[in-house]
Design a protein around this motif. Structure first.
Motif, PDB file in Angstrom:
ATOM      1  N   ASP A 215      -6.062   4.130   6.293  1.00  0.00           N
ATOM      2  CA  ASP A 215      -6.513   2.967   5.533  1.00  0.00           C
ATOM      3  C   ASP A 215      -6.479   3.187   4.020  1.00  0.00           C
ATOM      4  O   ASP A 215      -7.005   2.380   3.267  1.00  0.00           O
ATOM      5  CB  ASP A 215      -7.884   2.478   5.996  1.00  0.00           C
ATOM      6  CG  ASP A 215      -8.999   3.476   5.774  1.00  0.00           C
ATOM      7  OD1 ASP A 215      -8.713   4.610   5.357  1.00  0.00           O
ATOM      8  OD2 ASP A 215     -10.167   3.127   6.024  1.00  0.00           O
ATOM      9  N   ASN A 216      -5.824   4.260   3.588  1.00  0.00           N
ATOM     10  CA  ASN A 216      -5.436   4.386   2.182  1.00  0.00           C
ATOM     11  C   ASN A 216      -3.929   4.246   2.015  1.00  0.00           C
ATOM     12  O   ASN A 216      -3.373   4.619   0.967  1.00  0.00           O
ATOM     13  CB  ASN A 216      -5.916   5.711   1.583  1.00  0.00           C
ATOM     14  CG  ASN A 216      -7.331   5.612   1.044  1.00  0.00           C
ATOM     15  OD1 ASN A 216      -7.802   4.529   0.711  1.00  0.00           O
ATOM     16  ND2 ASN A 216      -8.022   6.743   0.961  1.00  0.00           N
ATOM     17  N   THR A 217      -3.281   3.730   3.052  1.00  0.00           N
ATOM     18  CA  THR A 217      -1.864   3.404   2.949  1.00  0.00           C
ATOM     19  C   THR A 217      -1.702   1.887   3.088  1.00  0.00           C
ATOM     20  O   THR A 217      -2.439   1.242   3.819  1.00  0.00           O
ATOM     21  CB  THR A 217      -1.028   4.105   4.040  1.00  0.00           C
ATOM     22  OG1 THR A 217      -1.470   3.687   5.333  1.00  0.00           O
ATOM     23  CG2 THR A 217      -1.160   5.615   3.936  1.00  0.00           C
ATOM     24  N   MET A 218      -0.731   1.359   2.386  1.00  0.00           N
ATOM     25  CA  MET A 218      -0.459  -0.080   2.420  1.00  0.00           C
ATOM     26  C   MET A 218       0.921  -0.309   3.022  1.00  0.00           C
ATOM     27  O   MET A 218       1.909   0.290   2.578  1.00  0.00           O
ATOM     28  CB  MET A 218      -0.535  -0.671   1.011  1.00  0.00           C
ATOM     29  CG  MET A 218      -0.209  -2.152   0.939  1.00  0.00           C
ATOM     30  SD  MET A 218      -0.541  -2.858  -0.693  1.00  0.00           S
ATOM     31  CE  MET A 218      -2.327  -3.042  -0.612  1.00  0.00           C
ATOM     32  N   MET A 219       0.950  -1.172   4.031  1.00  0.00           N
ATOM     33  CA  MET A 219       2.204  -1.466   4.708  1.00  0.00           C
ATOM     34  C   MET A 219       2.851  -2.708   4.107  1.00  0.00           C
ATOM     35  O   MET A 219       2.172  -3.698   3.797  1.00  0.00           O
ATOM     36  CB  MET A 219       1.956  -1.692   6.197  1.00  0.00           C
ATOM     37  CG  MET A 219       1.237  -0.557   6.898  1.00  0.00           C
ATOM     38  SD  MET A 219       2.108   1.037   6.811  1.00  0.00           S
ATOM     39  CE  MET A 219       3.546   0.706   7.825  1.00  0.00           C
ATOM     40  N   ALA A 220       4.155  -2.650   3.948  1.00  0.00           N
ATOM     41  CA  ALA A 220       4.897  -3.792   3.427  1.00  0.00           C
ATOM     42  C   ALA A 220       4.827  -4.959   4.407  1.00  0.00           C
ATOM     43  O   ALA A 220       4.691  -4.760   5.626  1.00  0.00           O
ATOM     44  CB  ALA A 220       6.351  -3.398   3.194  1.00  0.00           C
ATOM     45  N   PRO A 221       4.915  -6.208   3.916  1.00  0.00           N
ATOM     46  CA  PRO A 221       4.844  -7.386   4.795  1.00  0.00           C
ATOM     47  C   PRO A 221       6.170  -7.646   5.505  1.00  0.00           C
ATOM     48  O   PRO A 221       6.699  -8.758   5.481  1.00  0.00           O
ATOM     49  CB  PRO A 221       4.490  -8.510   3.826  1.00  0.00           C
ATOM     50  CG  PRO A 221       5.104  -8.092   2.536  1.00  0.00           C
ATOM     51  CD  PRO A 221       4.972  -6.584   2.483  1.00  0.00           C
ATOM     52  N   SER A 222       6.690  -6.622   6.131  1.00  0.00           N
ATOM     53  CA  SER A 222       7.969  -6.729   6.825  1.00  0.00           C
ATOM     54  C   SER A 222       7.746  -6.547   8.311  1.00  0.00           C
ATOM     55  O   SER A 222       6.718  -6.044   8.757  1.00  0.00           O
ATOM     56  CB  SER A 222       8.941  -5.649   6.305  1.00  0.00           C
ATOM     57  OG  SER A 222       8.354  -4.359   6.413  1.00  0.00           O
ATOM     58  N   GLU A 223       8.732  -6.965   9.110  1.00  0.00           N
ATOM     59  CA  GLU A 223       8.600  -6.844  10.561  1.00  0.00           C
ATOM     60  C   GLU A 223       8.665  -5.395  11.007  1.00  0.00           C
ATOM     61  O   GLU A 223       8.027  -5.013  11.985  1.00  0.00           O
ATOM     62  CB  GLU A 223       9.682  -7.667  11.262  1.00  0.00           C
ATOM     63  CG  GLU A 223       9.477  -9.171  11.149  1.00  0.00           C
ATOM     64  CD  GLU A 223       8.138  -9.613  11.727  1.00  0.00           C
ATOM     65  OE1 GLU A 223       7.806  -9.195  12.858  1.00  0.00           O
ATOM     66  OE2 GLU A 223       7.416 -10.376  11.044  1.00  0.00           O
ATOM     67  N   SER A 224       9.440  -4.588  10.324  1.00  0.00           N
ATOM     68  CA  SER A 224       9.504  -3.161  10.652  1.00  0.00           C
ATOM     69  C   SER A 224       8.568  -2.400   9.718  1.00  0.00           C
ATOM     70  O   SER A 224       8.418  -2.746   8.542  1.00  0.00           O
ATOM     71  CB  SER A 224      10.936  -2.639  10.496  1.00  0.00           C
ATOM     72  OG  SER A 224      11.392  -2.846   9.173  1.00  0.00           O
TER      73      SER A 224
END
Length: 372
Positions: A215-224
């Motif tokens: 929860d200190n990582t941010m995921m891109a708003p992409s499907e993969s």
């Protein structure tokens, strides 16, 4: 634009911030600032200066916790060092050490679009392939950090120094907090003594995050799956990479992990009203990773070792060290809540129960019950 009130949800002087932004970036037709929930040490404020989306990071004005890093300027320096490397970080924009501006040092960075990898599993990642890839990305990003070449003159050392000094610092931190809270955390102190007796020889030092977890990582708003940024670098510096990895592994759940809140624990602490809240709170640590489609902790370690050349030895010590450190920090939060309840964060009342739970978890690691 008014310059007399404060941004929504913050204690920051709106007029002072507006004047600073105008000096830095020129005038803007609109200005918004909203403090974000989450985090227990430093404050995060989303700032919209015209069409520019920024994030302001600063130390709290009142509820500063002894021993925790509130050195946001050091965080800014780490982001500057990592910009352009394989470690995804927000772009640092400006920093201000002059406390006459906002009352505390602060810095600004570009806002990154994405969602935190915490709480519930993103629905779009609920496939075996995506789950495997999420695990690979999380461990590969840590491996990238630990293999970055750096100039020692540009990066601070982590405050604990050597591994033995880290143990002593955490023990002292917990004992100091208990001197105020007056609580009996014998399990935690027993773990501290075990750590003192089992300090291993450390590996060569690397850049470390200090609080690296899903929860200190941010995921891109992409499907993969794609990590677009690693956040919260206030405890970063040059330090022990095994301690960094051990800290992460404590946040990577597995289905076979024993529950620290046992009938014996409940008997010791009574019918505590916080049990349900603490259970819900700990789910924010991404316990969905316990799904069998995610890599196991052992698989993460194997991949890390292959990508870094760093052997992860003394697993029980480093996972117990991380949990003990977190126990001490959370007891400091509880101390702050008892001393200054009117300025404490909303999560601080839960610290009545979280340190005992963490101490139980550390004991399970030391005893070999929570396996790698």
């Amino acid at each position: 634009m008014s310059n007399t009130d404060t941004p929504s949800g913050t204690g920051i002087d709106r007029g002072a911030l507006e004047r600073y932004l105008e000096e830095q970036f020129g005038p803007a037709e609109s200005f918004e600032a909203t403090e974000q929930d989450g985090g227990s040490s430093n404050r995060t404020v989303f700032v919209a200066w015209g069409e520019r989306e920024l994030v302001l990071r600063c130390a709290p004005e009142h509820e500063r916790v002894p021993y925790l890093l509130h050195d946001v300027l050091g965080e800014y320096g780490m982001l500057s060092v990592l910009t352009g490397t394989a470690v995804p970080v927000p772009q640092p924009v400006a920093s201000c050490a002059d406390t006459s501006v906002l009352g505390v040092p602060f810095y600004l960075m570009e806002r990154v679009d994405g969602e935190i990898l915490g709480g519930e599993e993103p629905a779009r990642f609920a496939t075996p392939e995506c789950r495997q890839r999420v695990g690979e990305l999380v461990i590969d990003t840590l491996a990238s950090l630990h293999t970055v070449e750096y100039d020692p003159s540009e990066v601070r050392a982590v405050p604990e120094g050597t591994t033995a000094e880290a143990v002593e610092a955490h023990v002292r931190n917990l004992e100091d907090a208990l001197g105020t809270t007056g609580r009996d955390l014998d399990r935690a102190l027993e773990v501290g003594e075990w750590l003192r007796e089992h300090v291993p020889e450390p590996p060569e030092r690397t850049l470390v995050h200090g609080d690296y977890k899903p929860d200190n990582t941010m995921m891109a708003p992409s499907e993969s799956p794609q990590i677009t940024a690693v956040l919260d670098w206030e405890m970063a510096g040059v330090g022990n990479p095994r301690a960094d990895l051990g800290w992460l592994l404590n946040y990577w759940s597995e289905a076979a992990d024993p529950d620290p809140i046992t009938p014996e624990f409940e008997e010791r602490y009574g019918d505590h009203e916080l049990y349900g809240t603490v259970t819900e709170y700990t789910r924010e640590d991404s316990t969905f990773m316990a799904h069998p489609s995610y890599p196991s902790r052992a698989e993460l370690v194997d991949r890390y070792e292959r990508r870094t050349g760093i052997e992860y030895r003394h697993d029980r010590f480093y996972r117990a060290l991380g949990l003990f450190k977190l126990t001490a920090i959370c007891e400091r939060f509880y101390e702050a809540y008892l001393e200054r309840p009117e300025t404490a964060k909303d999560t601080y009342p839960m610290m009545e129960l979280i340190p005992p739970v963490l101490a139980e978890r550390a004991t399970l690691v030391v005893d070999g019950e929570t396996r790698l």
